[in-house]
Design a protein around this motif. Structure first.
Motif, PDB file in Angstrom:
ATOM      1  N   ARG A  47      38.948  32.296  43.633  1.00  0.00           N
ATOM      2  CA  ARG A  47      39.362  31.532  44.809  1.00  0.00           C
ATOM      3  C   ARG A  47      40.867  31.268  44.772  1.00  0.00           C
ATOM      4  NH1 ARG A  47      35.878  30.273  48.314  1.00  0.00           N
ATOM      5  NH2 ARG A  47      33.650  30.280  47.850  1.00  0.00           N
ATOM      6  N   ALA A  48      41.472  31.328  45.951  1.00  0.00           N
ATOM      7  CA  ALA A  48      42.930  31.199  46.066  1.00  0.00           C
ATOM      8  C   ALA A  48      43.348  29.737  46.016  1.00  0.00           C
ATOM      9  CB  ALA A  48      43.402  31.846  47.353  1.00  0.00           C
ATOM     10  N   ASP A  49      44.573  29.521  45.540  1.00  0.00           N
ATOM     11  CA  ASP A  49      45.159  28.187  45.478  1.00  0.00           C
ATOM     12  C   ASP A  49      46.547  28.272  46.108  1.00  0.00           C
ATOM     13  OD1 ASP A  49      46.208  25.747  44.937  1.00  0.00           O
ATOM     14  OD2 ASP A  49      45.844  25.794  42.778  1.00  0.00           O
ATOM     15  N   MET A  50      46.797  27.479  47.153  1.00  0.00           N
ATOM     16  CA  MET A  50      48.070  27.544  47.863  1.00  0.00           C
ATOM     17  C   MET A  50      49.263  27.270  46.950  1.00  0.00           C
ATOM     18  SD  MET A  50      48.352  28.393  50.977  1.00  0.00           S
ATOM     19  CE  MET A  50      49.885  27.539  51.350  1.00  0.00           C
ATOM     20  N   SER A  51      49.044  26.494  45.887  1.00  0.00           N
ATOM     21  CA  SER A  51      50.155  26.156  44.998  1.00  0.00           C
ATOM     22  C   SER A  51      50.669  27.376  44.244  1.00  0.00           C
ATOM     23  CB  SER A  51      49.716  25.083  43.996  1.00  0.00           C
ATOM     24  OG  SER A  51      48.681  25.583  43.155  1.00  0.00           O
ATOM     25  N   SER A  52      49.918  28.479  44.272  1.00  0.00           N
ATOM     26  CA  SER A  52      50.331  29.672  43.537  1.00  0.00           C
ATOM     27  C   SER A  52      51.374  30.502  44.288  1.00  0.00           C
ATOM     28  CB  SER A  52      49.105  30.545  43.232  1.00  0.00           C
ATOM     29  OG  SER A  52      48.473  30.952  44.426  1.00  0.00           O
ATOM     30  N   LEU A  53      51.664  30.167  45.542  1.00  0.00           N
ATOM     31  CA  LEU A  53      52.677  30.906  46.297  1.00  0.00           C
ATOM     32  C   LEU A  53      54.069  30.526  45.792  1.00  0.00           C
ATOM     33  CD1 LEU A  53      50.236  31.404  48.189  1.00  0.00           C
ATOM     34  CD2 LEU A  53      51.824  31.243  50.104  1.00  0.00           C
ATOM     35  N   LYS A  54      54.871  31.536  45.456  1.00  0.00           N
ATOM     36  CA  LYS A  54      56.246  31.261  44.998  1.00  0.00           C
ATOM     37  C   LYS A  54      57.101  30.775  46.162  1.00  0.00           C
ATOM     38  CE  LYS A  54      59.757  33.287  41.953  1.00  0.00           C
ATOM     39  NZ  LYS A  54      60.970  32.837  42.605  1.00  0.00           N
ATOM     40  N   ASP A  55      57.099  31.556  47.231  1.00  0.00           N
ATOM     41  CA  ASP A  55      57.771  31.168  48.466  1.00  0.00           C
ATOM     42  C   ASP A  55      56.703  30.673  49.427  1.00  0.00           C
ATOM     43  OD1 ASP A  55      59.086  30.905  50.850  1.00  0.00           O
ATOM     44  OD2 ASP A  55      59.970  32.902  50.864  1.00  0.00           O
ATOM     45  N   LYS A  56      56.734  29.373  49.723  1.00  0.00           N
ATOM     46  CA  LYS A  56      55.679  28.771  50.519  1.00  0.00           C
ATOM     47  C   LYS A  56      55.699  29.232  51.975  1.00  0.00           C
ATOM     48  CE  LYS A  56      54.550  26.274  46.955  1.00  0.00           C
ATOM     49  NZ  LYS A  56      53.383  26.644  46.137  1.00  0.00           N
ATOM     50  N   GLU A  57      56.761  29.920  52.388  1.00  0.00           N
ATOM     51  CA  GLU A  57      56.859  30.392  53.768  1.00  0.00           C
ATOM     52  C   GLU A  57      56.412  31.843  53.917  1.00  0.00           C
ATOM     53  OE1 GLU A  57      57.711  28.248  56.138  1.00  0.00           O
ATOM     54  OE2 GLU A  57      57.834  26.753  54.533  1.00  0.00           O
ATOM     55  N   ALA A  58      56.149  32.530  52.818  1.00  0.00           N
ATOM     56  CA  ALA A  58      55.759  33.955  52.865  1.00  0.00           C
ATOM     57  C   ALA A  58      54.363  34.125  52.273  1.00  0.00           C
ATOM     58  CB  ALA A  58      56.773  34.803  52.089  1.00  0.00           C
ATOM     59  N   LYS A  59      53.708  35.205  52.638  1.00  0.00           N
ATOM     60  CA  LYS A  59      52.363  35.449  52.116  1.00  0.00           C
ATOM     61  C   LYS A  59      52.442  36.095  50.730  1.00  0.00           C
ATOM     62  CE  LYS A  59      51.443  39.963  54.289  1.00  0.00           C
ATOM     63  NZ  LYS A  59      50.554  40.702  55.220  1.00  0.00           N
ATOM     64  N   CYS A  60      51.402  35.861  49.966  1.00  0.00           N
ATOM     65  CA  CYS A  60      51.258  36.476  48.644  1.00  0.00           C
ATOM     66  C   CYS A  60      50.340  37.681  48.801  1.00  0.00           C
ATOM     67  CB  CYS A  60      50.666  35.458  47.672  1.00  0.00           C
ATOM     68  SG  CYS A  60      50.000  36.172  46.152  1.00  0.00           S
ATOM     69  N   VAL A  61      50.752  38.821  48.244  1.00  0.00           N
ATOM     70  CA  VAL A  61      49.941  40.033  48.316  1.00  0.00           C
ATOM     71  C   VAL A  61      49.752  40.579  46.906  1.00  0.00           C
ATOM     72  CG1 VAL A  61      49.720  42.370  49.243  1.00  0.00           C
ATOM     73  CG2 VAL A  61      50.825  40.591  50.612  1.00  0.00           C
ATOM     74  N   ILE A  62      48.497  40.743  46.517  1.00  0.00           N
ATOM     75  CA  ILE A  62      48.181  41.320  45.210  1.00  0.00           C
ATOM     76  C   ILE A  62      47.309  42.548  45.462  1.00  0.00           C
ATOM     77  CG2 ILE A  62      47.151  40.921  42.954  1.00  0.00           C
ATOM     78  CD1 ILE A  62      47.627  37.930  43.423  1.00  0.00           C
ATOM     79  N   GLU A  63      47.713  43.652  44.869  1.00  0.00           N
ATOM     80  CA  GLU A  63      47.010  44.911  45.120  1.00  0.00           C
ATOM     81  C   GLU A  63      46.746  45.612  43.785  1.00  0.00           C
ATOM     82  OE1 GLU A  63      47.852  47.275  48.876  1.00  0.00           O
ATOM     83  OE2 GLU A  63      48.734  48.559  47.340  1.00  0.00           O
TER      84      GLU A  63
ATOM     85  N   SER B  99      42.979  33.157  53.407  1.00  0.00           N
ATOM     86  CA  SER B  99      42.933  34.230  52.409  1.00  0.00           C
ATOM     87  C   SER B  99      42.102  35.380  52.954  1.00  0.00           C
ATOM     88  CB  SER B  99      42.313  33.694  51.110  1.00  0.00           C
ATOM     89  OG  SER B  99      42.025  34.749  50.219  1.00  0.00           O
ATOM     90  N   ARG B 100      42.588  36.603  52.752  1.00  0.00           N
ATOM     91  CA  ARG B 100      41.846  37.778  53.204  1.00  0.00           C
ATOM     92  C   ARG B 100      41.773  38.796  52.078  1.00  0.00           C
ATOM     93  NH1 ARG B 100      43.711  40.220  58.732  1.00  0.00           N
ATOM     94  NH2 ARG B 100      45.683  40.498  57.616  1.00  0.00           N
ATOM     95  N   ALA B 101      40.689  39.581  52.097  1.00  0.00           N
ATOM     96  CA  ALA B 101      40.499  40.594  51.057  1.00  0.00           C
ATOM     97  C   ALA B 101      40.137  41.923  51.711  1.00  0.00           C
ATOM     98  CB  ALA B 101      39.395  40.172  50.094  1.00  0.00           C
ATOM     99  N   PHE B 102      40.604  43.015  51.104  1.00  0.00           N
ATOM    100  CA  PHE B 102      40.375  44.350  51.649  1.00  0.00           C
ATOM    101  C   PHE B 102      40.053  45.317  50.511  1.00  0.00           C
ATOM    102  CE2 PHE B 102      43.396  42.113  54.274  1.00  0.00           C
ATOM    103  CZ  PHE B 102      42.980  42.349  55.575  1.00  0.00           C
ATOM    104  N   VAL B 103      39.170  46.266  50.801  1.00  0.00           N
ATOM    105  CA  VAL B 103      38.936  47.396  49.907  1.00  0.00           C
ATOM    106  C   VAL B 103      39.144  48.656  50.716  1.00  0.00           C
ATOM    107  CG1 VAL B 103      37.224  48.661  48.572  1.00  0.00           C
ATOM    108  CG2 VAL B 103      37.382  46.197  48.340  1.00  0.00           C
TER     109      VAL B 103
END
Length: 550
Positions: A49-65, A102-106
């Motif tokens: 589960r995602a946690d908003m506090s993990s975003l480095k830049d709070k104005e941009a989205k986090c993308v992990i691939e 939060s969104r997830a894709f395969v």
């Protein structure tokens, strides 16, 4: 196999892109450098589960691939079942937006977090201190025995039968509960049904009765008007038929004078025929209708009964009464046939129970047969890891209920030293002992069960020296058949890697960033030397580092 990991805008990571290959990969770095961040990012793409506090830049989205090579994973059926596009090189992506969404894709197909979590468990097995605690749970211990005993097929058969048994048992219990309530309602429903059956209900009955009632209730008016009608039609002097006879004579004369009058005569003939039919019909009606007070009372009684039932059931027409009758008939019939249905279900449960017992007994026998060899392998492996006196007491005893993995209670007791009492792992095994036991179990599972990519997060906790060297050997041996990662603080384990990555932090302007790089041969020497002797890099530390690598 994990072949690429890309992380953007997560914790201390701005932009990280790393490629991995097969074999044994070790990951090192100073405390606080960000190894846990790397693991956290990978966990997100595997369904955490995602946690908003993990975003480095709070104005941009986090993308992990993450990109995985799935050719040895047998996952096509999973992809088909969940309507996902299967590719040998599959891309799993997780996006966390500043809004918290939060969104997830395969392979660019969206999927739920639940399905991503299921897929993640099939792709990477992350061993952490939390998972070491799983070692103390009976289900995990039983999984080891079942893998060793090659019980997968029997467990599948047992699981299918258990599902059928539970579903049938639930249906049986629902029938029993229904019977309790149905018996209370049966007499009342039967009474209501008899009331409705006392009147033959059919579509259009109410309209038909109402029409008959109106006729009989107004019989004098009907006869009076039929009589007047017949008089108007048939009076000898001024009746319509007499007048039509005169008109007919006129038209016959005209048609004899010229053909142009013939159509008038023909039209008249048609009307005259219809008029005589009308007169005849009215005459028959007048002669056939007569007052019938008894019939009127009978129809009135039927209508009143219908109106009473409509008021009682709060409906407005006979169609709704027919529907209510069907429902009541079904309820009464169901109650009457309930005992037979319950007996049929009870018989089915007994049959399923016998099949289930057969599978469970087979599991128990195979487990008991496998236990001596498992015990021997565990103790021999732990002896090589600095626990020469470690022994186990393992056995199974019958449970009182059907569990998800059979009907066995597992006795799994441990003693680390001679003369020590046996007890559960939770009570007697230290952190270092648990780490070693878990590693040994994973290595055994890897031989008998197709495990996904394995990532050990500081499984060397609580060990050092020669023991860590042997633990590294075990992990390296496991990597011959699967991809293995180890996040470690110990140079002995780090040196065993076919590939060695370092996680480190850099300061850039007013921010700190976590980065990761694969070390070359000389860089590995310096990294291991630092792990051995600190930043001073003595000649002895460098020599020891080279010795470890060789």
């Amino acid at each position: 196999m994990l072949i690429n990991l890309s992380i953007k805008n997560y914790a201390l990571i701005d932009n990280l892109n790393v490629n991995f290959t097969e074999g044994f990969t070790t990951i090192t770095g100073e405390t606080g450098a960000g190894k846990s961040i790397l693991l956290g990012g990978l966990s997100l793409v595997l369904g955490k589960r995602a946690d908003m506090s993990s975003l480095k830049d709070k104005e941009a989205k986090c993308v992990i691939e993450a990109v995985f090579d799935l050719k040895n994973y047998n996952l096509k059926s999973f992809f088909n079942k969940n309507d996902l596009e299967y590719e040998t090189h599959t891309i799993v992506r997780r996006e966390i937006h500043p809004s918290g969404k939060s969104r997830a894709f395969v392979n660019d197909s969206p999927l739920t977090l639940d399905i991503l979590t299921q897929l993640g468990k099939r792709l990477v097995d992350i061993h952490s201190q939390h998972q070491t605690l799983q070692l103390t749970e009976h289900d995990f211990q039983l999984k080891l025995i079942d893998a060793f005993a090659d019980n997968a097929g029997i467990l599948d058969a047992y699981t299918i039968k258990l599902g059928k048994y539970k579903a049938t048992l639930q249906e049986f219990e629902e029938l029993i509960e229904f019977q309790k309530n149905a018996n209370k309602e049966h007499d009342y429903n039967a009474f209501l049904l008899n009331e409705l059956d006392s009147i033959y209900l059919e579509e259009g009955l109410q309209e038909k009765l109402e029409d008959q009632y109106e006729q009989l209730n107004n019989i004098e008016t009907v006869l009076e008007n039929l009589s007047k009608g017949n008089q108007i039609l048939k009076d000898d002097q001024i009746g319509i038929i007499s007048l039509f006879q005169e008109l007919k004579s006129i038209l016959v004369k005209l048609s004899g004078i010229g053909n142009k009058f013939t159509p008038l005569r023909e039209r008249f003939d048609s009307v005259f025929i219809e008029l005589k039919d009308l007169a005849e019909e009215m005459q028959i009606m007048q002669e056939s209708i007569e007052p019938d007070p008894g019939k009127l009372e009978e129809i009135n009684s039927k209508l009143q009964a219908i109106y009473d039932l409509q008021r009682k059931h709060d409906v407005s027409d006979i169609t709704q009464l027919i529907d209510i009758r069907k429902t009541l008939a079904n309820k009464v019939s169901a109650t009457q046939n309930l005992e037979e249905a319950i007996e049929d279900k009870r018989s089915l449960i007994e049959g399923l129970k016998k099949e289930l017992d057969k599978e469970a007994d087979l599991l128990s026998v195979r487990r008991k047969n496998a236990i001596p060899e498992i015990k021997q392998k565990l103790e021999a492996s732990l002896s090589s890891l600095g626990l020469p006196n470690a022994t186990f007491k393992i056995d199974t005893i019958p449970a009182e209920e059907y569990k998800s993995n059979g009907t066995d209670k597992l006795i799994f007791l441990f003693s680390a030293n001679k003369g020590s009492d046996y007890n559960t792992l939770k009570k007697v095994a230290s952190g270092g002992e648990l780490s070693r036991i878990m590693l040994v179990i994973k290595s055994i599972l890897a031989r008998y069960e197709h495990l996904p990519t394995l990532m050990f997060d500081e499984i060397d906790s609580g060990v050092s020296g020669e023991i860590s060297n042997r633990m590294g050997d075990i992990m390296h041996k496991m990597s011959r058949n699967m991809q293995v990662f180890s996040i470690t603080h110990l140079p002995q384990i780090a040196s065993k890697g076919d590939h060695h990555f370092k996680v480190f932090k850099t300061d850039k302007e007013d921010s700190t960033q976590t980065q990761m790089k694969e070390l070359l041969e000389d860089e590995r020497v310096f990294e291991l030397a630092e792990m051995l002797g600190g930043k001073s890099l003595s000649d002895s530390a460098l020599a020891h580092a080279r010795e470890l690598l060789n």
